[in-house]
Write an enzyme that holds these catalytic residues in place. Structure first.
Site, mmCIF file in Angstrom:
data_model
loop_
_atom_site.group_PDB
_atom_site.id
_atom_site.type_symbol
_atom_site.label_atom_id
_atom_site.label_comp_id
_atom_site.label_asym_id
_atom_site.label_seq_id
_atom_site.Cartn_x
_atom_site.Cartn_y
_atom_site.Cartn_z
ATOM 1 N N GLU A 1 -42.531 -102.001 -48.236
ATOM 2 C CA GLU A 1 -42.612 -102.181 -46.783
ATOM 3 C C GLU A 1 -43.637 -103.229 -46.375
ATOM 4 O OE1 GLU A 1 -41.984 -99.282 -48.164
ATOM 5 O OE2 GLU A 1 -40.200 -98.553 -47.139
ATOM 6 N N HIS B 1 -40.067 -87.471 -42.182
ATOM 7 C CA HIS B 1 -38.907 -88.320 -41.888
ATOM 8 C C HIS B 1 -38.352 -88.059 -40.492
ATOM 9 C CE1 HIS B 1 -38.788 -89.298 -46.153
ATOM 10 N NE2 HIS B 1 -37.770 -90.085 -45.974
HETATM 11 C C1 LIG Z 1 -42.193 -95.734 -48.262
HETATM 12 C C2 LIG Z 1 -40.751 -95.363 -48.312
HETATM 13 N N1 LIG Z 1 -39.821 -96.317 -48.229
HETATM 14 C C3 LIG Z 1 -38.518 -96.020 -48.271
HETATM 15 C C4 LIG Z 1 -38.117 -94.723 -48.397
HETATM 16 C C5 LIG Z 1 -36.634 -94.386 -48.359
HETATM 17 N N2 LIG Z 1 -36.164 -94.007 -49.668
HETATM 18 C C6 LIG Z 1 -36.061 -92.727 -50.037
HETATM 19 S S1 LIG Z 1 -35.550 -92.556 -51.598
HETATM 20 C C7 LIG Z 1 -35.478 -94.229 -51.811
HETATM 21 C C8 LIG Z 1 -35.048 -94.785 -53.115
HETATM 22 C C9 LIG Z 1 -36.036 -94.478 -54.164
HETATM 23 O O1 LIG Z 1 -35.599 -94.985 -55.358
HETATM 24 P P1 LIG Z 1 -36.248 -94.520 -56.731
HETATM 25 O O2 LIG Z 1 -37.722 -94.659 -56.668
HETATM 26 O O3 LIG Z 1 -35.555 -95.258 -57.800
HETATM 27 O O4 LIG Z 1 -35.929 -92.980 -56.838
HETATM 28 P P2 LIG Z 1 -34.560 -92.221 -56.940
HETATM 29 O O5 LIG Z 1 -34.148 -91.884 -55.542
HETATM 30 O O6 LIG Z 1 -33.588 -93.103 -57.641
HETATM 31 O O7 LIG Z 1 -34.861 -90.987 -57.706
HETATM 32 C C10 LIG Z 1 -35.842 -94.891 -50.653
HETATM 33 C C11 LIG Z 1 -35.848 -96.347 -50.493
HETATM 34 C C12 LIG Z 1 -39.116 -93.737 -48.483
HETATM 35 N N3 LIG Z 1 -38.823 -92.446 -48.572
HETATM 36 N N4 LIG Z 1 -40.423 -94.083 -48.450
#
Ligand SMILES: Cc1ncc(C[n+]2csc(CCOP(=O)(O)OP(=O)(O)O)c2C)c(N)n1
Ligand SMILES: Cc1ncc(C[n+]2csc(CCOP(=O)(O)OP(=O)(O)O)c2C)c(N)n1
Ligand SMILES: [Mg+2]
Ligand SMILES: [Mg+2]
Lengths: 326, 342, 326, 342
Positions: C60, C129
């Site tokens: 971000e 959220h």
């Molecule tokens: C600071 C922040 N940015 C964006 C999000 C939205 N978000 C939730 S899960 C996710 C993907 C995360 O990917 P990863 O770290 O690979 O974990 P996975 O969901 O694949 O287990 C995102 C972008 C968030 N929760 N927090």
């Protein structure tokens, strides 16, 4: 009784609590070996050693995150964020983590920590090192927020903050570090959530915080001496918990309210208190409640400009006088 | 994606440092997660799971292996994709499903929701929904252990996408400099939400290729083989307990389901899911058990038991009341209440 | 005229501006190929191509920093922060960088960008959220802040935001994405800083924003039908610039003020407006100005709990009725 | 600290790819910075520089080399320690000292102060006082160049301590993935404020040892040799302009003064300052000029001219008025004013 500076009160306050409780630990940037950029932590490293007083990388998120993890599992950390403006680089902890984990976990997790920081203007540091961020914290449910105006309160409120089982944001005013005040000998422990009437009066209530307290008092003295207006000055001290009892009590006596805020105008603590009073004590008010604030602009660096934007005793006098005299 | 390092002779290991009891435990954990997650999905389709939910279908071996190597008192820090890790620490299926169904019998009585599963009694010190936030928090828990001379390890789980956020970097450096007993576990399931990790990451192994930035060893393992995971975990915990600092482990795995809720995962190239399903961790582990002479009967008995537990939990949750209104304002502050004024 | 969803209005609003001006570019997490987690950017990647609609890492700070650098040097970026709660991980840009660089540079630097985000509760996502963060932005001098309540305003205010030469925070309400409304054909461009009287009335002024607007209208209809109380409902739309003229004008007519805020209680936009009215229109007020807000707690996840904390039409009706009837 | 890579045959280079004119420019820039910074310090002691100020005494070669290799239109992004980089782009000493003295003739008429020097006309796109903030911002400027097909490079200067903050990590990954024409310059002066960088960093070269995390080459150079810096800069800019993406350069250097203002820098081990003063960049560069056959007279003439410029600027600033009150509320918004309401 001894007269010490606000800066030395910070040192004494931290030392008092570290001496009392081995679980109190302290971390931050340049706080240990160097004694802090404001020299407000000098000697703690020597007194409590490298395991309890720790220098960190420039990693504000790691500092606050580590403080939280330690607090959750049994320590009572004090974390320093050098300038309160830097809350913006670790705001997730302040807004989303510290204050929500107890609630979200239905009481399973705890977060007893203190974040100390240098807050406020007056050092000609410009817009990114001079802000008053009390409203950044007050607006977040689950935090406690205090801002002492004098050395005695520094020690007493810091002790209360460290002993408190919730996350407390402790705002030290940079422009007060060099100021002096009397403090009693021995342990000092205050309570969070109590405002202090620092100057009783009958004609109007003036609420102030931190650096604005001495300015409000000076203004009140002038208003009395020169205009016969007798103001009650209240040092709010603690924004959360907020001592609405003392504030509403004073307004019910004076019937007029002024707030003196260093933070920029919109959505400050003054707006919150004015709204509370307007709602709950509307019929006590004999006239409009007035907020005296820094204008809603970024802070300029130049001394002559900076001095012109913060509320001054003269501006307070003027505003109170004009308002009360119609 | 090829394995780049298989540190502990994991994947194919025929040696028996693990033993039958542990193997059965690892199997049971994986099946429990599988069944509970599958059930959560079914309940979602029935509109009984509200809000969001992030399943770990296909990633069970990571949770089972890391939890299986933990001792009592070790601490888990999870993400929103935390059901698996919570179950793996022994939290009951009922408590987890109850929270997903936002019932009064849920882990946090519905106050936290699926993204924030917490069971302090089991060492699950929270599930965090802001990407990266819990890495520094895990450092803090590890710092407490170091300071107090306690021997527990803090274990922090997160995804591949998380390696690109600032808090990851700050936590890794901090942990390394302070030599903290913390283990960072990156579950590389190839995607952030819907975007392939390779599209947004400058290196091939989002965690492994960055270990060097923190003076750490590159560890990339098969995350679908619970034995490999378990051995790696054991080694990392031993290192942490011995005061030799943090580890960063990248587990290669894949989620069979979408990112969350109703995500149909259309962004996946054809055949990818099928290829990974051939390497389904539970399938792999069943074969492993047979290979080690554990009979079909034993396996089927576990399957049946687990199914029974999940069925019973489902019924209990369906019958459970909604949370009462009086918990709305409890536990904001430590005094139990929410008063911000006197 | 055509009826479309709030979600589709976001798509149409962005497309309208990208079509008009090649310097408008768009970036965020999962916004391009996947069309956004709220499906509020579907088709833009296909229409405008991979150079103008870009997926980013989960970074971000990089998203907002890059938007700022691009804005400073000639582009007009729209950046998406998926959930407004995540402002906390990039708050430095929102609080310290975007809004201060023009001032600090004495006008040498500019920052014409838009940050779009999914704001607000109602999706049972829990405390991290679901927040309403309008006051996180309103309190920062130098930002502009808008929050549309319907599809037409989404398009018009988004166009105004993109064309505005200052940084604008554009708060889309997650619980409104699926709602529908009529929008005229052709280009729609609104102006920042104008509130809208959505329901005229004589007995009291009710201010609302985003999701609270339909609830306030529903409450006003009930108050009229069932209690004979005729409320004027104003959709504030833009917190900065703030249309104090419309607000003060309404209060001078109705003599009573209610604000309906989704954000937690302390230091919200309601407090700011109540304070302005209490100061500047004190003698217009026939009784206490009242804020109806979410209580000052983190948000619970469970549907039944979440529904109980946000202001509802029933709560608004009740509060207005009790206040006005003494 | 030993050099780990000297990419372009820098330090000792006797080849003459640089040439006399550029060498004299590099020298003049360094001396200008030295004299202006020294003057700033004197003025601080006289209480004529208010607020804070962060000098680059000893680090002049980095600023001179990187600016010297820039073309018109290239953009500089600086920190609070930005006087040197601002002067190196050709901003007048008067405008810089004026801002430090918070006079109306300052670069931003006193509104920004010493930590925020900005001169858009010279490509100095701001000095940023929050550690790490400007790295992503520089990415954005580079993105604009890439998108518009413009050929300028964005150059971002920061210190060793900055490599431990989250924004560093996010910016580097982002720049690498998007292949942006941005050059990140880490001035490793061995200290954050008062704390040695080695005490808080998991690797030896805070930037160099992390380049691999972003798929970038490790580049660590002698930051006290303006020729080495210049050559490295040129190569990095060429790469950026050719569309081959970002570079991360670590320059080994040292600040002769304290971190800021009155910091006496007592935390430095005995002899360290003296050892570095032997490698004073200006001393090194004088010798270089002589080596290349440029006479003492030419050098002394430059010294005298620079001193004259700084003296004149000082007098002008002392005589300059304070900023008028009417600028207090200008330029908050693009309409020139500050109105947040109608
Ligand atoms: C600071 C922040 N940015 C964006 C999000 C939205 N978000 C939730 S899960 C996710 C993907 C995360 O990917 P990863 O770290 O690979 O974990 P996975 O969901 O694949 O287990 C995102 C972008 C968030 N929760 N927090
Ligand atoms: C986010 C943030 N944290 C802390 C500071 C305080 N601070 C100012 S300069 C500095 C040291 C920076 O060290 P380095 O990056 O090495 O740069 P140098 O000052 O040595 O040039 C610190 C900690 C800051 N300005 N911003
Ligand atoms: Mg992933
Ligand atoms: Mg440094």
């Amino acid at each position: 009784m001894v007269e010490i500076t606000y800066r030395d009160a910070v040192i004494r306050g931290i030392a008092q609590e570290m001496q009392r409780d081995e679980d109190v630990v302290f971390l931050g940037e340049d706080v240990a070996k160097a004694g802090g950029v404001f020299k407000a932590t000098v000697g703690l490293y020597e007194q409590f050693g490298p395991l309890r007083v720790r220098d960190t990388p420039i990693s504000e998120q790691a500092i606050l995150g580590a403080a939280m993890g330690a607090a959750m599992t049994g320590l009572k950390p004090i974390a320093e964020i050098m300038f309160s403006d830097f809350f913006a680089v670790c705001f997730d902890y302040i807004a989303n983590e510290f204050p929500k984990s107890r609630y979200m976990s239905n009481g399973q997790l705890k977060c007893p920590l203190v974040v100390r920081t240098g807050n406020g203007a007056g050092s000609r540091f410009g817009a990114q090192h001079s802000q008053s961020v009390e409203n950044w914290c007050m607006m977040i449910p689950g935090l406690k927020v205090v801002a002492p105006s004098n050395p005695r309160d520094v020690i007493g409120l810091l002790a209360a903050a460290v002993r408190d089982p919730d996350p407390v944001i402790f705002l030290e005013h940079k422009s007060l570090y060099a100021t002096k005040g009397e403090v009693p000998d021995g342990e000092i422990v205050d309570t969070l959530g109590s405002a202090k009437i620092v100057r009783p009066g009958r004609d109007a209530t003036i609420l102030a915080l931190a650096l604005m307290v001495p300015r409000a008092v000076e203004a009140a003295d002038k208003l009395k001496a020169e205009h016969g207006i007798d103001c009650e000055v209240i040092d709010v001290r603690s924004l959360v918990p907020l001592d609405t009892r003392t504030i509403l009590g004073s307004v019910s006596k004076t019937h007029r309210l002024f707030t003196v805020e260093e933070n920029p105008r919109l959505c400050g603590w003054g707006a919150e208190i004015v709204s509370i009073v307007a709602d709950e004590a509307f019929y006590d008010l004999d006239g409009p409640p007035v907020r005296i604030t820094t204008p809603h602009i970024p802070l300029p660096a130049a001394d002559i400009l900076e001095d012109a934007v913060l509320p001054t005793p003269a501006r307070i006098v003027d505003r109170v006088k004009t308002t009360l005299n119609g | 994606m090829a394995l780049q390092s298989d540190r502990a002779n994991g994947g194919s290991g025929l040696n028996d440092d693990i033993g039958e009891a542990k193997r059965l435990e690892l199997y049971r954990t994986q099946v429990t997660i599988r069944e509970a997650e599958q059930r959560a999905y079914d309940l979602f389709l029935q509109n009984l799971v509200k809000g969001t939910s992030h399943l770990s279908l296909g990633q069970e071996a990571v949770a089972a292996g890391f939890a299986g190597a933990m001792q009592k008192g070790d601490l888990s820090f999870c993400t929103y994709r935390g059901h698996a890790h919570t179950l793996a620490r022994g939290v009951s299926v009922e408590k987890v499903l109850g929270e997903l169904m936002q019932r009064d019998n849920g882990l946090m009585r519905g106050k936290g929701g699926s993204m924030h599963l917490t069971s302090a009694d089991h060492g699950v010190m929270g599930s965090y929904a802001i990407i990266g936030a819990h890495l520094p928090i895990a450092c803090g828990a590890a710092w407490r252990a170091q300071y107090k001379g306690q021997k527990d390890v803090s274990v922090c789980f997160f995804g591949d996408g998380t390696t690109n956020i600032g808090a990851f970097h700050e936590a890794l450096n901090f942990a390394a400099v302070w030599k903290l007993p913390v283990v960072f576990v990156c579950e590389n399931n190839l995607y952030m939400e819907y975007t392939p990790i390779g599209d947004v990451t400058a290196v091939h192994n989002p965690a492994g290729d960055r270990a060097g930035s923190y003076g750490l060893e590159k560890i990339v393992i098969d995350g679908n083989d619970a034995d490999a995971v378990y051995r790696t975990a054991r080694a990392a915990y031993d290192k942490a307990r011995a005061g030799r600092g943090p580890s960063l482990v990248e587990c290669l795995t894949y989620r069979h389901s979408g990112h969350s809720r109703a995500d149909p995962a259309k962004y996946r190239p054809e055949g990818e899911l099928e290829r990974w399903k051939e390497r389904d961790p539970i399938k792999i582990y069943r074969e492993r058990l047979l290979q080690f002479g554990i009979g079909e009967k034993v396996i089927e008995a576990i399957d049946a038991e687990v199914r029974n537990v999940v069925d019973t939990a489902t019924e209990t949750c369906k019958a459970a009341p909604m949370p009462p209104m009086d918990i709305l304002t409890t536990d904001v502050y430590a005094d139990g209440g929410w008063a911000w004024r006197n």
